[in-house]
Structures are given as C-alpha cells and as structure tokens.
Write a protein that holds these residues in place. Structure first.
Motif, PDB file in Angstrom:
ATOM      1  N   GLN A 110       4.484  20.296   3.271  1.00 24.73           N
ATOM      2  CA  GLN A 110       3.217  19.774   2.748  1.00 24.73           C
ATOM      3  C   GLN A 110       3.388  18.901   1.512  1.00 24.73           C
ATOM      4  O   GLN A 110       2.401  18.471   0.938  1.00 24.73           O
ATOM      5  CB  GLN A 110       2.280  20.930   2.411  1.00 24.73           C
ATOM      6  CG  GLN A 110       1.938  21.803   3.585  1.00 24.73           C
ATOM      7  CD  GLN A 110       1.182  21.036   4.661  1.00 24.73           C
ATOM      8  OE1 GLN A 110       0.302  20.247   4.360  1.00 24.73           O
ATOM      9  NE2 GLN A 110       1.566  21.253   5.903  1.00 24.73           N
ATOM     10  N   GLY A 111       4.606  18.598   1.087  1.00 20.69           N
ATOM     11  CA  GLY A 111       4.801  17.831  -0.140  1.00 20.69           C
ATOM     12  C   GLY A 111       5.547  16.536   0.078  1.00 20.69           C
ATOM     13  O   GLY A 111       5.988  16.221   1.181  1.00 20.69           O
ATOM     14  N   PHE A 112       5.710  15.803  -1.005  1.00 21.79           N
ATOM     15  CA  PHE A 112       6.419  14.536  -0.992  1.00 21.79           C
ATOM     16  C   PHE A 112       7.843  14.736  -1.522  1.00 21.79           C
ATOM     17  O   PHE A 112       8.252  14.098  -2.471  1.00 21.79           O
ATOM     18  CB  PHE A 112       5.704  13.500  -1.843  1.00 21.79           C
ATOM     19  CG  PHE A 112       4.369  13.087  -1.286  1.00 21.79           C
ATOM     20  CD1 PHE A 112       4.311  12.353  -0.122  1.00 21.79           C
ATOM     21  CD2 PHE A 112       3.195  13.405  -1.937  1.00 21.79           C
ATOM     22  CE1 PHE A 112       3.101  11.947   0.403  1.00 21.79           C
ATOM     23  CE2 PHE A 112       1.988  13.008  -1.421  1.00 21.79           C
ATOM     24  CZ  PHE A 112       1.929  12.285  -0.253  1.00 21.79           C
ATOM     25  N   TYR A 113       8.621  15.611  -0.914  1.00 29.92           N
ATOM     26  CA  TYR A 113       9.955  15.927  -1.391  1.00 29.92           C
ATOM     27  C   TYR A 113      10.919  14.756  -1.226  1.00 29.92           C
ATOM     28  O   TYR A 113      11.950  14.698  -1.871  1.00 29.92           O
ATOM     29  CB  TYR A 113      10.512  17.155  -0.679  1.00 29.92           C
ATOM     30  CG  TYR A 113      10.682  16.964   0.802  1.00 29.92           C
ATOM     31  CD1 TYR A 113      11.871  16.504   1.332  1.00 29.92           C
ATOM     32  CD2 TYR A 113       9.630  17.233   1.671  1.00 29.92           C
ATOM     33  CE1 TYR A 113      12.026  16.300   2.685  1.00 29.92           C
ATOM     34  CE2 TYR A 113       9.776  17.035   3.032  1.00 29.92           C
ATOM     35  CZ  TYR A 113      10.965  16.575   3.529  1.00 29.92           C
ATOM     36  OH  TYR A 113      11.104  16.374   4.860  1.00 29.92           O
ATOM     37  N   TYR A 114      10.633  13.812  -0.385  1.00 31.23           N
ATOM     38  CA  TYR A 114      11.532  12.690  -0.102  1.00 31.23           C
ATOM     39  C   TYR A 114      11.377  11.549  -1.096  1.00 31.23           C
ATOM     40  O   TYR A 114      12.130  10.606  -1.074  1.00 31.23           O
ATOM     41  CB  TYR A 114      11.313  12.164   1.318  1.00 31.23           C
ATOM     42  CG  TYR A 114       9.877  11.833   1.626  1.00 31.23           C
ATOM     43  CD1 TYR A 114       9.368  10.588   1.326  1.00 31.23           C
ATOM     44  CD2 TYR A 114       9.040  12.770   2.203  1.00 31.23           C
ATOM     45  CE1 TYR A 114       8.056  10.274   1.583  1.00 31.23           C
ATOM     46  CE2 TYR A 114       7.730  12.460   2.467  1.00 31.23           C
ATOM     47  CZ  TYR A 114       7.244  11.215   2.161  1.00 31.23           C
ATOM     48  OH  TYR A 114       5.946  10.922   2.427  1.00 31.23           O
ATOM     49  N   ILE A 115      10.379  11.604  -1.958  1.00 36.35           N
ATOM     50  CA  ILE A 115      10.181  10.543  -2.953  1.00 36.35           C
ATOM     51  C   ILE A 115      11.180  10.734  -4.054  1.00 36.35           C
ATOM     52  O   ILE A 115      11.812   9.945  -4.552  1.00 36.35           O
ATOM     53  CB  ILE A 115       8.745  10.564  -3.515  1.00 36.35           C
ATOM     54  CG1 ILE A 115       7.773  10.229  -2.403  1.00 36.35           C
ATOM     55  CG2 ILE A 115       8.587   9.608  -4.653  1.00 36.35           C
ATOM     56  CD1 ILE A 115       6.345  10.241  -2.815  1.00 36.35           C
ATOM     57  N   TYR A 170       5.427   5.201   1.369  1.00 40.05           N
ATOM     58  CA  TYR A 170       5.808   6.551   1.779  1.00 40.05           C
ATOM     59  C   TYR A 170       6.559   6.520   3.103  1.00 40.05           C
ATOM     60  O   TYR A 170       7.558   7.213   3.277  1.00 40.05           O
ATOM     61  CB  TYR A 170       4.573   7.449   1.931  1.00 40.05           C
ATOM     62  CG  TYR A 170       3.833   7.739   0.650  1.00 40.05           C
ATOM     63  CD1 TYR A 170       4.504   7.887  -0.550  1.00 40.05           C
ATOM     64  CD2 TYR A 170       2.454   7.866   0.645  1.00 40.05           C
ATOM     65  CE1 TYR A 170       3.823   8.158  -1.714  1.00 40.05           C
ATOM     66  CE2 TYR A 170       1.765   8.137  -0.513  1.00 40.05           C
ATOM     67  CZ  TYR A 170       2.449   8.285  -1.690  1.00 40.05           C
ATOM     68  OH  TYR A 170       1.772   8.546  -2.838  1.00 40.05           O
ATOM     69  N   ALA A 171       6.072   5.742   4.063  1.00 36.77           N
ATOM     70  CA  ALA A 171       6.724   5.649   5.369  1.00 36.77           C
ATOM     71  C   ALA A 171       8.131   5.083   5.233  1.00 36.77           C
ATOM     72  O   ALA A 171       9.078   5.570   5.874  1.00 36.77           O
ATOM     73  CB  ALA A 171       5.895   4.790   6.312  1.00 36.77           C
ATOM     74  N   GLY A 172       8.296   4.068   4.395  1.00 40.84           N
ATOM     75  CA  GLY A 172       9.616   3.484   4.188  1.00 40.84           C
ATOM     76  C   GLY A 172      10.583   4.452   3.544  1.00 40.84           C
ATOM     77  O   GLY A 172      11.752   4.551   3.946  1.00 40.84           O
ATOM     78  N   ARG A 173      10.119   5.188   2.560  1.00 45.38           N
ATOM     79  CA  ARG A 173      10.994   6.161   1.894  1.00 45.38           C
ATOM     80  C   ARG A 173      11.350   7.324   2.801  1.00 45.38           C
ATOM     81  O   ARG A 173      12.476   7.816   2.787  1.00 45.38           O
ATOM     82  CB  ARG A 173      10.339   6.663   0.617  1.00 45.38           C
ATOM     83  CG  ARG A 173      10.319   5.595  -0.445  1.00 45.38           C
ATOM     84  CD  ARG A 173       9.775   6.113  -1.735  1.00 45.38           C
ATOM     85  NE  ARG A 173       9.733   5.013  -2.695  1.00 45.38           N
ATOM     86  CZ  ARG A 173       9.947   5.164  -3.972  1.00 45.38           C
ATOM     87  NH1 ARG A 173      10.225   6.356  -4.464  1.00 45.38           N
ATOM     88  NH2 ARG A 173       9.884   4.136  -4.780  1.00 45.38           N
ATOM     89  N   PRO A 199       0.830  -1.210   0.000  1.00 46.54           N
ATOM     90  CA  PRO A 199       0.000   0.000   0.000  1.00 46.54           C
ATOM     91  C   PRO A 199       0.867   1.266   0.000  1.00 46.54           C
ATOM     92  O   PRO A 199       1.951   1.289   0.585  1.00 46.54           O
ATOM     93  CB  PRO A 199      -0.804  -0.125   1.294  1.00 46.54           C
ATOM     94  CG  PRO A 199      -0.838  -1.583   1.581  1.00 46.54           C
ATOM     95  CD  PRO A 199       0.473  -2.122   1.083  1.00 46.54           C
ATOM     96  N   ALA A 200       0.385   2.296  -0.662  1.00 44.93           N
ATOM     97  CA  ALA A 200       1.163   3.527  -0.836  1.00 44.93           C
ATOM     98  C   ALA A 200       1.619   4.118   0.488  1.00 44.93           C
ATOM     99  O   ALA A 200       2.746   4.591   0.602  1.00 44.93           O
ATOM    100  CB  ALA A 200       0.335   4.550  -1.616  1.00 44.93           C
ATOM    101  N   ILE A 201       0.790   4.090   1.503  1.00 45.38           N
ATOM    102  CA  ILE A 201       1.160   4.690   2.776  1.00 45.38           C
ATOM    103  C   ILE A 201       2.367   3.980   3.385  1.00 45.38           C
ATOM    104  O   ILE A 201       3.222   4.608   4.005  1.00 45.38           O
ATOM    105  CB  ILE A 201      -0.051   4.716   3.747  1.00 45.38           C
ATOM    106  CG1 ILE A 201       0.196   5.653   4.908  1.00 45.38           C
ATOM    107  CG2 ILE A 201      -0.425   3.355   4.218  1.00 45.38           C
ATOM    108  CD1 ILE A 201       0.089   7.085   4.566  1.00 45.38           C
ATOM    109  N   CYS A 202       2.483   2.681   3.184  1.00 42.59           N
ATOM    110  CA  CYS A 202       3.648   1.936   3.681  1.00 42.59           C
ATOM    111  C   CYS A 202       4.903   2.296   2.887  1.00 42.59           C
ATOM    112  O   CYS A 202       5.992   2.410   3.455  1.00 42.59           O
ATOM    113  CB  CYS A 202       3.388   0.434   3.593  1.00 42.59           C
ATOM    114  SG  CYS A 202       2.032  -0.118   4.615  1.00 42.59           S
TER     115      CYS A 202
END
Length: 109
Positions: free
Chosen positions: A104-109, A80-83, A75-78
């Motif tokens: 507020q963004g996904f800068y770590y992806i 995101y947490a791992g990254r 699942p995407a939330i998992c």
C-alpha cells in the motif's frame, strides 16, 4: 484560476487520428526558456472529464508528487509508473512477490 497562469494553452484539439492532445507548462522558470510538454490522450472513457477539466487535472497532478514541494515536469502518475518500472526492471530475479506491508505504499520511490 486563469488558464494562462496555469500554463494551459486552451487550444486542445483532436488530431487526425481522433486522439485528444494539448500542451502544458506546469512549472515556472525565472531564467532561461520553459519547454512545454505535449499531452496526448489515447483513450478517455470518462464522459464528464472533457477538455478543460482534463487539462486542469493534468496540471494539478504535476503539483502532487509525493514528498516534493515544487512542481515536476510530468504528471505524478507518470513519474510513479516510470519509477516502478525501473525498480521492477532492476530488481526482478523471478516472480514478483510484494510483502503485504509494502503493497500500500510508495516503497519504490
């Protein structure tokens, strides 16, 4: 939508420890063999989110990864947490200070 089409086994059970678990096949394969993932729900305090609804939500989260058209195994939330954990682990030198424009963004992806 048919549960078999979505990859849900429909056999969610409570194991001996009182936790809810089920298997999910979120992706379609054309060659080889697919491996289902085991979902173990440790705690669920949402009374309306039971059984099939929780399985469907997990299935949908495997299709909603940011900037990716296909499915992902977890699942995407998992993901995101791992990254985020990997990002913090590799770039942490002191206290973590996130600039306001990145909070507020996904800068770590």
């Amino acid at each position: 939508i048919n549960a078999e089409y979505m990859g849900l086994d429909g056999n969610a059970v409570s194991n001996k420890h009182g936790m809810y678990e089920f298997f999910l096949v979120p992706q379609q394969v054309t060659q080889g063999c697919v491996t289902p993932i085991r979902i173990l729900v440790l705690h669920n305090n949402a009374e309306k989110l039971t059984g099939p609804a929780l399985q469907y939500l997990t299935f949908v989260l495997c299709h909603s990864f940011f900037n990716w058209l296909g499915t992902i195994k977890n699942p995407a939330i998992c993901e995101y947490a791992g990254r985020l954990a990997k990002f913090v682990g590799t770039h942490r030198d002191g206290p973590i200070i996130i600039p306001e424009n990145l909070s507020q963004g996904f800068y770590y992806i």
